[in-house]
Design an enzyme around this catalytic site. Structure first.
Site, PDB file in Angstrom:
ATOM      1  N   CYS A  67       0.854  -1.193   0.000  1.00  0.00           N
ATOM      2  CA  CYS A  67       0.000   0.000   0.000  1.00  0.00           C
ATOM      3  C   CYS A  67       0.888   1.240   0.000  1.00  0.00           C
ATOM      4  O   CYS A  67       2.080   1.162   0.197  1.00  0.00           O
ATOM      5  CB  CYS A  67      -0.857   0.016   1.268  1.00  0.00           C
ATOM      6  SG  CYS A  67      -1.768  -1.504   1.497  1.00  0.00           S
ATOM      7  N   ARG A  72       3.241   1.597  -7.441  1.00  0.00           N
ATOM      8  CA  ARG A  72       3.311   0.434  -6.538  1.00  0.00           C
ATOM      9  C   ARG A  72       2.120  -0.489  -6.726  1.00  0.00           C
ATOM     10  O   ARG A  72       2.077  -1.585  -6.178  1.00  0.00           O
ATOM     11  CB  ARG A  72       3.339   0.894  -5.080  1.00  0.00           C
ATOM     12  CG  ARG A  72       4.532   1.733  -4.697  1.00  0.00           C
ATOM     13  CD  ARG A  72       4.252   2.591  -3.476  1.00  0.00           C
ATOM     14  NE  ARG A  72       4.073   1.815  -2.278  1.00  0.00           N
ATOM     15  CZ  ARG A  72       5.053   1.554  -1.401  1.00  0.00           C
ATOM     16  NH1 ARG A  72       6.257   2.003  -1.659  1.00  0.00           N
ATOM     17  NH2 ARG A  72       4.833   0.860  -0.318  1.00  0.00           N
ATOM     18  N   TRP A  99      -3.278  -1.845  -1.505  1.00  0.00           N
ATOM     19  CA  TRP A  99      -3.008  -3.097  -2.220  1.00  0.00           C
ATOM     20  C   TRP A  99      -3.603  -4.182  -1.321  1.00  0.00           C
ATOM     21  O   TRP A  99      -3.062  -4.488  -0.263  1.00  0.00           O
ATOM     22  CB  TRP A  99      -1.492  -3.261  -2.389  1.00  0.00           C
ATOM     23  CG  TRP A  99      -1.103  -4.605  -2.905  1.00  0.00           C
ATOM     24  CD1 TRP A  99      -0.807  -5.714  -2.161  1.00  0.00           C
ATOM     25  CD2 TRP A  99      -0.990  -5.021  -4.266  1.00  0.00           C
ATOM     26  NE1 TRP A  99      -0.507  -6.775  -2.963  1.00  0.00           N
ATOM     27  CE2 TRP A  99      -0.603  -6.390  -4.266  1.00  0.00           C
ATOM     28  CE3 TRP A  99      -1.159  -4.378  -5.477  1.00  0.00           C
ATOM     29  CZ2 TRP A  99      -0.388  -7.108  -5.442  1.00  0.00           C
ATOM     30  CZ3 TRP A  99      -0.947  -5.087  -6.653  1.00  0.00           C
ATOM     31  CH2 TRP A  99      -0.568  -6.423  -6.634  1.00  0.00           C
ATOM     32  N   ASN A 152      -0.065   0.058   6.093  1.00  0.00           N
ATOM     33  CA  ASN A 152       0.570  -0.785   5.081  1.00  0.00           C
ATOM     34  C   ASN A 152       1.232  -1.924   5.838  1.00  0.00           C
ATOM     35  O   ASN A 152       2.037  -1.700   6.726  1.00  0.00           O
ATOM     36  CB  ASN A 152       1.619   0.008   4.288  1.00  0.00           C
ATOM     37  CG  ASN A 152       2.358  -0.897   3.305  1.00  0.00           C
ATOM     38  OD1 ASN A 152       1.822  -1.926   2.897  1.00  0.00           O
ATOM     39  ND2 ASN A 152       3.583  -0.534   2.946  1.00  0.00           N
ATOM     40  N   GLY A 153       0.858  -3.162   5.493  1.00  0.00           N
ATOM     41  CA  GLY A 153       1.462  -4.323   6.167  1.00  0.00           C
ATOM     42  C   GLY A 153       0.393  -5.365   6.460  1.00  0.00           C
ATOM     43  O   GLY A 153      -0.708  -5.340   5.921  1.00  0.00           O
ATOM     44  N   GLU A 155      13.497 -22.181 -14.648  1.00  0.00           N
ATOM     45  CA  GLU A 155      13.216 -20.784 -14.290  1.00  0.00           C
ATOM     46  C   GLU A 155      14.404 -19.888 -14.634  1.00  0.00           C
ATOM     47  O   GLU A 155      14.239 -18.789 -15.163  1.00  0.00           O
ATOM     48  CB  GLU A 155      12.866 -20.684 -12.811  1.00  0.00           C
ATOM     49  CG  GLU A 155      12.664 -19.268 -12.296  1.00  0.00           C
ATOM     50  CD  GLU A 155      11.597 -18.470 -13.064  1.00  0.00           C
ATOM     51  OE1 GLU A 155      10.849 -19.068 -13.870  1.00  0.00           O
ATOM     52  OE2 GLU A 155      11.551 -17.245 -12.885  1.00  0.00           O
ATOM     53  N   LYS A 161      14.247 -16.647 -17.193  1.00  0.00           N
ATOM     54  CA  LYS A 161      14.676 -15.314 -16.757  1.00  0.00           C
ATOM     55  C   LYS A 161      15.665 -14.727 -17.746  1.00  0.00           C
ATOM     56  O   LYS A 161      15.565 -13.579 -18.154  1.00  0.00           O
ATOM     57  CB  LYS A 161      15.337 -15.382 -15.364  1.00  0.00           C
ATOM     58  CG  LYS A 161      14.420 -15.450 -14.190  1.00  0.00           C
ATOM     59  CD  LYS A 161      13.744 -14.157 -13.875  1.00  0.00           C
ATOM     60  CE  LYS A 161      12.279 -14.029 -14.204  1.00  0.00           C
ATOM     61  NZ  LYS A 161      11.375 -15.073 -14.304  1.00  0.00           N
ATOM     62  N   GLU A 175      13.937 -13.988 -21.280  1.00  0.00           N
ATOM     63  CA  GLU A 175      12.905 -12.945 -21.399  1.00  0.00           C
ATOM     64  C   GLU A 175      13.466 -11.546 -21.200  1.00  0.00           C
ATOM     65  O   GLU A 175      12.880 -10.582 -21.691  1.00  0.00           O
ATOM     66  CB  GLU A 175      11.751 -13.219 -20.444  1.00  0.00           C
ATOM     67  CG  GLU A 175      12.042 -13.129 -18.978  1.00  0.00           C
ATOM     68  CD  GLU A 175      10.786 -13.358 -18.147  1.00  0.00           C
ATOM     69  OE1 GLU A 175       9.685 -13.008 -18.582  1.00  0.00           O
ATOM     70  OE2 GLU A 175      10.913 -13.915 -17.053  1.00  0.00           O
ATOM     71  N   HIS A 224      20.856 -37.187 -24.974  1.00  0.00           N
ATOM     72  CA  HIS A 224      19.924 -37.766 -25.957  1.00  0.00           C
ATOM     73  C   HIS A 224      19.667 -36.801 -27.105  1.00  0.00           C
ATOM     74  O   HIS A 224      18.555 -36.714 -27.616  1.00  0.00           O
ATOM     75  CB  HIS A 224      18.615 -38.159 -25.259  1.00  0.00           C
ATOM     76  CG  HIS A 224      18.819 -39.218 -24.226  1.00  0.00           C
ATOM     77  ND1 HIS A 224      19.010 -40.553 -24.539  1.00  0.00           N
ATOM     78  CD2 HIS A 224      18.967 -39.126 -22.888  1.00  0.00           C
ATOM     79  CE1 HIS A 224      19.201 -41.241 -23.433  1.00  0.00           C
ATOM     80  NE2 HIS A 224      19.178 -40.403 -22.413  1.00  0.00           N
ATOM     81  N   LYS A 238       3.054  -8.031 -18.500  1.00  0.00           N
ATOM     82  CA  LYS A 238       3.164  -8.521 -17.117  1.00  0.00           C
ATOM     83  C   LYS A 238       2.116  -9.602 -16.862  1.00  0.00           C
ATOM     84  O   LYS A 238       2.349 -10.529 -16.132  1.00  0.00           O
ATOM     85  CB  LYS A 238       2.986  -7.370 -16.129  1.00  0.00           C
ATOM     86  CG  LYS A 238       3.131  -7.781 -14.660  1.00  0.00           C
ATOM     87  CD  LYS A 238       4.502  -8.366 -14.371  1.00  0.00           C
ATOM     88  CE  LYS A 238       4.601  -8.902 -12.960  1.00  0.00           C
ATOM     89  NZ  LYS A 238       5.830  -9.709 -12.758  1.00  0.00           N
TER      90      LYS A 238
HETATM   91  C1  AGP Z   1       7.628 -14.455 -15.565  1.00  0.00           C
HETATM   92  O1  AGP Z   1       8.933 -13.877 -15.511  1.00  0.00           O
HETATM   93  C2  AGP Z   1       6.986 -14.247 -16.875  1.00  0.00           C
HETATM   94  N1  AGP Z   1       6.771 -12.839 -17.033  1.00  0.00           N
HETATM   95  C3  AGP Z   1       5.776 -15.107 -17.172  1.00  0.00           C
HETATM   96  O2  AGP Z   1       6.279 -16.370 -17.490  1.00  0.00           O
HETATM   97  C4  AGP Z   1       4.728 -15.306 -16.054  1.00  0.00           C
HETATM   98  O3  AGP Z   1       5.280 -16.071 -15.029  1.00  0.00           O
HETATM   99  C5  AGP Z   1       3.542 -16.057 -16.659  1.00  0.00           C
HETATM  100  O4  AGP Z   1       2.988 -15.250 -17.690  1.00  0.00           O
HETATM  101  C6  AGP Z   1       2.455 -16.385 -15.624  1.00  0.00           C
HETATM  102  O5  AGP Z   1       1.945 -15.193 -15.106  1.00  0.00           O
HETATM  103  P1  AGP Z   1       1.053 -15.274 -13.769  1.00  0.00           P
HETATM  104  O6  AGP Z   1       1.915 -15.813 -12.699  1.00  0.00           O
HETATM  105  O7  AGP Z   1       0.608 -13.866 -13.531  1.00  0.00           O
HETATM  106  O8  AGP Z   1      -0.109 -16.198 -14.058  1.00  0.00           O
END
Ligand code: AGP
Length: 608
Positions: free
Chosen positions: A2, A27, A75, A101-102, A481, A485, A488, A504, A603
């Site tokens: 928040c 935020r 938030w 906030n918290g 993961e 990272k 992307e 393989h 996002k």
């Molecule tokens: C994460 O770095 C990516 N931006 C993307 O893979 C994300 O994790 C995926 O789109 C799922 O999003 P969500 O967790 O909001 O469902």
């Protein structure tokens, strides 16, 4: 998180508060509100929606005259976004107003005690408990009432408080949530973050935990929780507005990586109580947990990778069969679910179209769905049968870091809860697991403090064309993961491979100097992964190893080793991912990419 802004001084408070809240919009929030003392009463205006709604409601603050006020962008953590759940909250006589906030971790027992004393509640929030508790302890001395409340509440808070019969004074206090105090010739300010007040002053005091700030138009005093006056030094802020939004960090992603220690704590600590795992919102009886035949974990992207780790942990500790599905596959593969299956959908945004569709598909087939979600009130949060929130706060960078780390914690806790209920672990084992979990935040901090070494290593690979990540078991999930990272945010091609699978076919791609990052944090698999390192080395690879301190054997084969602190092998993802996130970040920065908003990405992917 928040946003809090408060002011007391010679100017009208409302316009300053609205302006300050607008500087905190980055935020993320779902509602906004303000309380201003108009000379006689505390006036309160608040509503769900954007700050613009509050600006229109108050005619840019003109309908709320007064020189003392507090404001808030919410938030949601406890209670869905709504007018009544918005802040400020207040006591029944509206003579005390508070913004927060918290997370007040013990708000339920406190609320029950207040209800028994005849208090009534309007909202579902933990914050309203603080307003009534202040009322309960207030006998005319605000500082005394505040310190008494501090002795009762547990959890994290940054509070801005008004008392109607002390109309010249603004009160503030924090514990584990950010709060600063600013002072200028025009008055005193409080804010969750520097950007909110940078326009008015660069003269700032950083409030320490449980320090109470009492300020008027021209005075400022700090007190301890025992009401002893404290001397504090002001700091001059040198940042510009843009840097200030990122807390002085160059990118939101770096700021959010640094927040991981706190988001892990915030997601974990309310759910470890008196030696037990307490997941109040789970909505499953012990009998249902015992009868559960299978779990499906369904997600996309990084959330899918967290679920991959979740599979190993849930199967390893609770011994429940787990299938992990990409949501975009699950929804079309005509899954065979039975009444005793539990579907867990994992999503930071709670709006990912494929994950939401998978949730609906599971429910259509009569399956119970638990959501692990970061955004309160999001579509997945609303439609899941039950929701376990990851309290990571708003995540701005497209590449998830702190929410991913919080998802891991939620999955660990779920696995331990199910294992405990199903009698798969002893109380002593549960205690040991919880002790390891409690050490993670500090260990994450330690790894983050090592970021310069990672940056130097990453700078060698900004021209790389292909980078491979390999691992076995949980280390494979970590590799997935880490590879995502890197891809992307740096646009470098990368692949993650189960280490045993490389031979393989894909190993044909390894050439002289190809970087292979080998993740080896599972003691039972150290030797196997070591042989895979030797395999790729013999084809010319340069091997970065990420392993647990003590596994020095790996130095015989790897070219560069990053050690993570010792923890239970089930929890190593939370630590190994830190240097790998940093590696991706610094490669991206070195390439001059748009770290926070990578090309082609959103996002939240709200379309198929
Ligand atoms: C994460 O770095 C990516 N931006 C993307 O893979 C994300 O994790 C995926 O789109 C799922 O999003 P969500 O967790 O909001 O469902």
């Amino acid at each position: 998180m928040c946003g809090i802004v408060g002011y007391v001084g010679k100017q009208q408070a409302a316009p300053i508060i609205l302006d300050g809240l607008s500087k905190l919009e980055y935020r993320g929030y779902d509602s906004a509100g303000m309380a201003v003392f108009d000379g006689k009463y505390i006036q309160i205006q608040k509503s769900v929606g954007r700050l613009k709604v509050l600006e229109e409601l108050t005619h840019d603050g003109r309908t709320m005259p007064g020189v003392l006020g507090i404001g808030h962008t919410r938030w949601a953590t406890h209670g869905a976004p709504s007018d009544v759940n918005s802040h400020p909250h207040y006591n029944e006589e509206e003579t005390i107003a508070v913004v927060h906030n918290g997370i007040i971790e013990n708000y339920i027992p406190l609320k029950n005690k207040l209800l028994k004393k005849g208090y009534t509640f309007l909202s579902e929030t933990d914050t309203e408990v603080v307003a009534h508790l202040l009322d309960y302890y207030y006998k005319g001395n605000p500082l005394e009432a505040i310190t008494k409340v501090l002795h009762r509440v547990e959890g994290s808070y940054a509070l801005g408080i008004l008392f109607a019969d002390h109309p010249d004074t603004l009160y503030a206090v924090r514990k584990d949530s950010p709060l600063i105090v600013g002072k200028s010739d025009e008055g005193c300010f409080i804010a969750s973050d520097v950007p909110a007040i940078l326009k008015y002053t660069r003269n700032v005091y950083y409030v320490e935990n449980q320090e109470v700030a009492c300020m008027t138009a021209d005075s400022l005093h700090f007190y301890s929780v025992d009401e002893e006056e404290l001397e504090k030094e002001a700091v001059t802020i040198e940042w510009d507005a843009s840097a200030a939004e990122k807390g002085g960090y160059e990118h939101f992603m770096l700021k959010e990586m640094h927040e991981q220690s706190k988001t892990v704590t915030d997601t974990m600590s309310p759910r470890i109580k008196d030696g037990k795992i307490v997941i109040e919102e789970l909505g499953l009886t012990d009998e249902e947990i015992c009868n559960m035949s299978r779990i499906y974990m369904v997600a996309c992207g990084s959330a899918y990778h967290a679920a991959m780790t979740g599979k190993y942990v849930m199967e390893g500790i609770a011994r429940i069969p787990v299938e992990v599905d990409l949501a975009s596959e699950f929804r079309y593969r005509d899954p065979i679910l039975d009444d005793n299956s539990l579907v867990i959908v994992v999503s930071q945004s709670g709006e990912t179209a494929d994950t939401l569709a998978a949730l609906r598909e599971a429910q259509k087939r009569g399956c119970r769905v638990l959501g692990i979600v970061n955004v309160v009130g999001s579509s997945i949060a609303r439609e899941a049968d039950n929701v376990m929130y990851t309290w990571a706060g708003p995540e701005i960078a497209v590449a998830t870091t702190k929410a991913y780390s919080a998802q891991l914690i939620a999955l660990y806790l779920l696995s331990l809860k199910f294992a405990d209920v199903r009698g798969k672990i002893t109380k002593e084992e549960l205690t040991d697991y919880m002790e390891d979990l409690k050490r993670l935040p500090q260990q994450i901090e330690l790894l983050m403090n090592n970021k310069e070494r990672i940056q130097r290593f990453a700078n060698r690979y900004i021209a790389a064309k292909d980078i491979f990540f390999i691992g076995r078991g949980i280390d494979y999930a970590i590799s997935l993961e880490a590879s995502l990272k890197l891809k992307e945010i740096s646009y470098i091609h990368s692949e993650a491979y189960a280490a045993g699978e490389l031979k393989h076919g894909t190993i044909s791609l390894i050439e002289d100097g190809t970087l292979v990052a080998a993740v080896s944090t599972q003691p039972a698999l150290y030797k196997k992964t070591l042989s895979n390192i030797v395999e790729v080395k013999s084809r010319g690879a340069f091997v970065l190893a990420v392993t647990t301190v003590g596994n020095t054997e790996i130095e015989k084969a790897a070219d560069y080793v990053i050690y993570i602190p010792e923890t239970n092998p089930f929890f190593t993802d939370s630590l190994a991912i830190i240097p790998l996130q940093l590696f991706a970040y610094y490669v991206s920065v070195g390439k001059g990419c748009d770290v926070d908003k990578p090309r082609n990405l959103a996002k939240s992917v709200t379309v198929e």
